[in-house]
Design an enzyme around this catalytic site. Structure first.
Site, PDB file in Angstrom:
ATOM      1  N   HIS B 320      50.869  41.179  35.640  1.00 62.53           N
ATOM      2  CA  HIS B 320      50.035  42.135  34.918  1.00 62.53           C
ATOM      3  C   HIS B 320      50.716  42.450  33.602  1.00 62.53           C
ATOM      4  O   HIS B 320      51.898  42.775  33.587  1.00 62.53           O
ATOM      5  CB  HIS B 320      49.866  43.410  35.744  1.00 62.53           C
ATOM      6  CG  HIS B 320      48.745  44.279  35.264  1.00 62.53           C
ATOM      7  ND1 HIS B 320      48.778  44.930  34.055  1.00 62.53           N
ATOM      8  CD2 HIS B 320      47.545  44.577  35.825  1.00 62.53           C
ATOM      9  CE1 HIS B 320      47.646  45.608  33.899  1.00 62.53           C
ATOM     10  NE2 HIS B 320      46.878  45.413  34.956  1.00 62.53           N
ATOM     11  N   ARG B 340      43.449  49.888  28.248  1.00 66.07           N
ATOM     12  CA  ARG B 340      42.956  49.005  27.185  1.00 66.07           C
ATOM     13  C   ARG B 340      41.434  48.981  27.176  1.00 66.07           C
ATOM     14  O   ARG B 340      40.806  48.893  26.123  1.00 66.07           O
ATOM     15  CB  ARG B 340      43.524  47.596  27.368  1.00 66.07           C
ATOM     16  CG  ARG B 340      44.982  47.483  26.925  1.00 66.07           C
ATOM     17  CD  ARG B 340      45.589  46.131  27.265  1.00 66.07           C
ATOM     18  NE  ARG B 340      45.812  45.998  28.699  1.00 66.07           N
ATOM     19  CZ  ARG B 340      45.644  44.880  29.387  1.00 66.07           C
ATOM     20  NH1 ARG B 340      45.218  43.784  28.780  1.00 66.07           N
ATOM     21  NH2 ARG B 340      45.871  44.864  30.673  1.00 66.07           N
TER      22      ARG B 340
END
Lengths: 318, 535, 226
Positions: B320, B340
């Protein structure tokens, strides 16, 4: 005028008709009941053992929270009124224990909040004379009035006692409800059991005894030829109203008596929209006695009928 | 705690470029550029991190060294002495694993009217499901369709995914959302009922459903509560499976569990078995920190492999991109992709963007590694850990003050504990080991290459190909958990059980010997070894 | 870099551990292999509820071992499991009414409002506040206030009248999610379309594409703007 208002749990659930009618009435009279932010249960019984400070933490927090939002708080529920006012009295009178509770609930409450019942606000701030004026105006506007309606003003215990602490009215010979009813145009009837206990929480531990006590109150009101009975307490309302189904079974010839909150009757007298005032939670249908006064059509009961009544099987879910 | 003076200097640059960056969008990479970046910087392409398996159905295939060691280890059970005649638990369907996939499987199996036993290594619900924050994908908006979802999944997996599994994933997705809601999951919605849906890395439509940033926790605690509401499902906690038991027809027929507290062995006889033991982040491939829960040690893959199950895509792990790089106490813990998704950009030590923030996870991670390792534009923490900035305060500018607190309460809480207010300050992030892309090869009904053995969730391989998109793991566990549970129950009704045997464990020992291996370690690992002993 | 060691007392026994460690890592540093009292290690699962005191301080503190950094002279123990009442129910046949809540958890009405639960919550939730909402039957408010609950059980462990607050809370959240949350019409519409087979052909076509065709399709995707 906005009045800080503590509804209490029962008035958010089973007693929601009391809450709704109380708010509507207050608003119509220019006394908006403004619900406190972040309140919790009052505890529902004032702790009888004086060293049980933990049980006072809940009501003390309500008082501390209300004090942070204003100088007074009003209730409709007689039980909440009793617990909050007595807790307040206790905290005022015992600085040491007040500090202990303050420490526990992480507050700095000085005991300087005024706890009022809405009846006091009506009597002492609005005035029953002004109320009578508003009722007259409503009568002219709607053509309806409660003139001649015989109403039993039922006080029960918790609204008045202990008198030294609550100081709402004379505990043995009160008249605030009578005065109110007169302002509404009704005829208050005198009856022997108006300050007797309805059975209260005995309902839980000794249902038979509670039923006897409730029966005594209703019989006493019936002997005075009351058309209906008003109360300021959701537990009295429940005991007196809900138990009538069983009384009708046990006592042949029993005459059912509708049990209303005083605010509901006030709302009718003031000509307000009574649609959402929790009628489905009442068991004895008040419409028959109110129809002759022209109020038969103002009950916007959502369900087709009232919640049961003596002639029917009562709603099984309390 | 909060940031050091050096880091504060860099944050000043991030703040200085922020007004300009609000107007800027970094270019997306082309497919060719993505491939180049992956080959040069993604840990999956580091040759010395992997080796070929020497025994078993996947002999010749590559997998990380740490996993290969466990796959080629000895059993914790001595097949010569273990008494298979004394059965401790008899059930129709044995579900191994108490995460989202196991719970889903148990529920759907029970609905078929069979007895279900769910055994799990730690507490019921201690699973990666609980930690998934960002969301769950489902194409349920008019602008979207299962076909578009399919294309996103398959492109995100670099066109390696097994098409039928992807089809099952995307076609079941809306039904899964409805199912979860009917069980009481609280998804984020507008007052009119419209689901609040966001983008995730690699999505072409907004289809990320969320429950604040506790999406996985909300799903897991709801499924767990539902399992506990059904008396026909028995749950055994702290009882990991240490070996599968087959019957003399070669069918899966139960498992040997271990009471994790007493060490006692327990024999479960079952008509079918569902493996849902999750992933393996706690094996810390190539020394990476991980987002995974404590029990993610790949146990199920190990015992399935010894029982003859074929694996797929075991050479690809998901790193990740946004693991916490600072403070040290939470190193490697997940910073949800939703940050994000809400508009936060990724910037380097100078406060400049260097990658589009919502590339697929593998590409995004590789870009972070390049920025730090090749270009030297990372921020270095006092312990030497590199990282790049995730500019969370942008969210407040873009979506209004208070959005961070409302949409990311778990993240806010996580950083607040260390004196960092992510609504005002950026987070330092670096790739962290997150997800096992591959695993036990799956059919669309959750069946494996071993008869009567089913699998679901992170343990399986094929759905995501070489890279999984955000929001497809919570979807996978529910879609395939349900499918495997239902199929296992239906199969349990018709199966003719044979005599229990551990013959496959004996056969495994022979294969090891034939390959010239004499492993000293036993597997499955069960618990990672973090204890320090002075002597 | 040599780290400063600080004394901590794990279940009464002294260990010197690096000052920067979380309680969980400190226990491992001290030599404990954790079985209970450890889960996600990320603050989500509620397995590592921990109670501690600091020397010379009469306050009892609560935290998650994976999220709380050690302090010098910390006396700690973990509460990884606490027995708590959980009602039996079938969510599909319940009604989202206060009366149901009271009948499933009659002890709810025993709550004193003392707020000990709120003090114990490692998530800093207003537990007392959601219990107050529960007592007046406000299921939606309980669901909202309790949403970040990780069900560690510290509230129940500390409650003077034996409430299992977190179990009441999850019932309210489930009632809210199933019955009270507004319905999603677009989801219902999509389910009907799927049942009608509306996407079958598109999926069949996608599955039949060659790798190059698939790549071309993927590249040509229109990305929905933010």
């Amino acid at each position: 005028m906005a009045i800080p208002y503590y509804p209490g749990c029962t008035l958010s659930t089973r007693g929601r008709g009391y809450d709704a009618s109380g708010r509507a009435v207050a608003k119509a009279l220019g006394l908006e009941l403004q619900e406190l932010q972040d309140w919790n249960c009052c505890g529902a019984t004032f702790p009888l053992s004086m060293d049980n400070l933990l049980a006072m933490a809940g009501p003390a927090r309500v008082l501390a929270g209300a004090r942070a939002q204003g100088e007074r708080v009003a209730t409709l529920c007689a039980i909440c009124y009793n617990v909050l006012k007595r807790t307040n009295h206790f905290l005022q009178g015992d600085a040491e224990k007040r500090e202990r509770i303050n420490h526990f609930i992480e507050a700095q409450y000085a005991g300087d909040l005024r706890v009022q019942h809405f009846l006091e606000v009506l009597r002492d701030e609005l005035g029953f004379q002004a109320l009578r004026q508003r009722v007259e105006e409503a009568r002219e506007a709607t053509g309806r009035s409660l003139e001649g309606l015989k109403v039993a003003p039922y006080y029960g215990c918790l609204l008045l006692r202990p008198q030294k602490e609550l100081q709402l009215d004379d505990a043995e010979d009160p008249h605030i409800l009578e005065d109110l009813l007169q302002a509404l145009g009704c005829q208050p009837v005198d009856f022997s059991h108006r300050v007797e206990c309805c059975g209260s929480y005995l309902l839980v531990t000794s249902a038979e005894l509670a039923a006897d006590m409730s029966f005594g109150v209703l019989q006493s009101a019936a002997r005075s030829a009351a058309d209906l009975l008003v109360t300021a307490c959701p537990l009295c309302q429940y005991n007196l109203d809900y138990r009538q189904a069983e009384m009708a079974r046990q006592h042949p010839g029993f005459q059912p008596l509708p049990v209303l909150y005083f605010t509901q009757l006030m709302g009718l007298a003031l000509g307000l929209d009574a649609t959402d005032w929790g009628w489905e939670l009442h068991h004895v249908d008040p419409r028959p006695v109110l129809t002759e006064h022209g109020y038969g059509q103002v009950f916007g009961v959502r369900r087709s009928e009232f919640g049961g009544g003596p002639q029917r099987t009562p709603n099984s879910e309390p | 705690m909060s940031y050091t003076a050096e880091m504060r200097e860099s944050i000043k640059k991030v703040e200085a470029t922020r007004p300009r960056r609000m107007e800027e969008t970094h270019r997306r990479l082309t497919l060719e550029e993505q491939q180049d970046l992956l080959r040069r910087f993604h840990p999956d392409y580091l040759r010395e991190g992997m080796r070929e398996l020497r025994v078993g159905p996947n002999a010749g295939d590559r997998t990380p060294n740490e996993f290969a060691d466990l796959l080629e280890a000895r059993s914790r059970v001595d097949p010569r002495t273990f008494d298979l005649s004394r059965v401790d638990y008899d059930t129709d369907v044995l579900v191994i694993g108490g995460g989202g996939a196991g719970a889903s499987a148990a529920l759907l199996a029970q609905e078929q009217g069979v007895r279900v036993l769910l055994a799990t290594k730690l507490r019921f619900g201690d699973a990666n499901t609980m930690m998934a924050q960002g969301g769950i994908q489902a194409a349920d908006r008019p602008e979207d369709s299962p076909a578009i979802h399919y294309l996103d999944v398959i492109g995100g997996g670099h066109f390696t995914n097994i098409p039928e599994l992807v089809e099952a994933l995307v076609m079941d997705a809306p039904e899964v959302i409805r199912w979860l809601e009917s069980l009481g999951c609280m998804f984020d919605k507008l007052p009119d009922g419209t689901m609040v849906e966001a983008h995730g890395g690699g999505t072409s439509r907004k289809r990320m459903h969320s429950a604040r940033d506790y999406t996985g926790a909300e799903i897991m605690r709801t499924l767990r509560d539902e399992v506990r509401s059904r008396p026909d499902i028995q749950v055994l906690e702290f009882a990991p499976a240490i070996e599968l038991v087959l019957d003399d027809k070669g069918q899966a027929a139960g498992a040997i569990l271990m009471n994790l507290e007493t060490g006692d062995r327990l024999l479960v006889r079952a008509k079918t078995v569902v493996l849902a033991t999750g992933g393996s982040g706690r094996l810390h491939y190539q020394g990476f920190p991980t987002t995974n829960h404590y029990g993610a040690t790949g146990d199920g893959v190990v015992i399935a492999y010894r029982a003859g199950a074929r694996l797929a895509f075991m050479d690809t792990m998901q790193y990740h991109p946004t693991g916490a790089a600072y403070p040290e106490q939470i190193l490697g813990l997940l910073v949800t992709e939703k940050v994000r998704g809400l508009g936060a950009q990724v910037v380097n030590v100078d406060g400049e963007q260097f990658v589009y923030p919502l590339e697929t996870r593998d590409v995004e991670a590789a870009a972070f590694i390049r920025e730090c390792k090749e270009r030297g534009k990372g921020v270095i923490t006092p312990t030497g850990q590199p990282g790049v900035w995730l500019d969370s305060p942008m969210i407040e500018w873009l979506k209004g003050p208070g959005t961070v607190e409302k949409a990311l309460p778990a993240m806010v809480r996580q950083f607040k504990r260390f004196g960092i207010d992510i609504a005002k300050e950026p987070m330092l992030v670096y790739p962290t080991l997150h997800y096992q892309n591959g695993g036990v090869l799956l059919q669309t009904d959750g069946s494996t290459t071993v008869p009567n053995l089913f699998a679901a969730g992170e343990i399986s391989g094929g759905v995501h190909g070489r890279n999984r998109l955000m929001g497809n793991s919570l979807l996978e566990i529910t879609v395939f958990g349900r499918r495997a549970g239902r199929a296992a129950a239906l199969k349990a009704k018709e199966v003719k059980p044979g005599r229990l045997t551990l013959e496959h464990v004996l056969a495994w020992e022979r294969q090891l010997a034939e390959a010239g291996l004499n492993p000293q370690i036993v597997s499955p690992l069960l618990l990672p070894e973090y204890t320090r002993h002075v002597r | 870099m040599t780290e400063e060691l600080v004394p901590v007392f794990i279940m009464g026994k002294r260990y010197d551990v690096p000052s920067s460690l979380t309680i969980m890592k400190a226990m491992e540093y001290a030599g404990y292999q954790l079985v209970r009292g450890v889960g996600c290690r990320g603050g989500f699962c509620g397995a590592c509820a921990t109670v501690y005191r600091l020397q010379g301080d009469d306050t009892l503190y609560f935290g998650l071992a994976c999220q709380t950094v050690v302090q010098p002279n910390m006396y700690l123990t973990q509460i990884p499991f606490f027995p708590a009442q959980r009602a039996e129910y079938d969510i599909s046949t319940l009604q989202p009414r206060p009366e149901r809540l009271f009948s499933l958890y009659p002890e709810l009405l025993r709550c004193l409002g003392c707020g000990t639960c709120t003090k114990a919550c490692p998530q800093e939730l207003d537990v007392k506040g959601y219990m107050a909402a529960a007592m007046r039957g406000d299921i939606a408010r309980v669901a909202d206030l309790s949403f970040d609950c990780i069900m560690c059980g510290l509230c129940a462990a500390r409650c003077p009248v034996g409430e299992a607050q977190y179990n009441i809370a999850i019932l309210c959240r489930r009632l809210y999610g199933r019955y009270l949350a507004p319905r999603s019409q677009h989801l219902e519409d999509r389910l009907a379309e799927i049942r009608a087979g509306q996407f079958n052909q598109a999926l069949e076509e996608l599955k039949s594409l060659s790798l190059d065709e698939l790549k071309a399709r993927y590249k040509a995707r229109q990305i929905e703007p933010e």
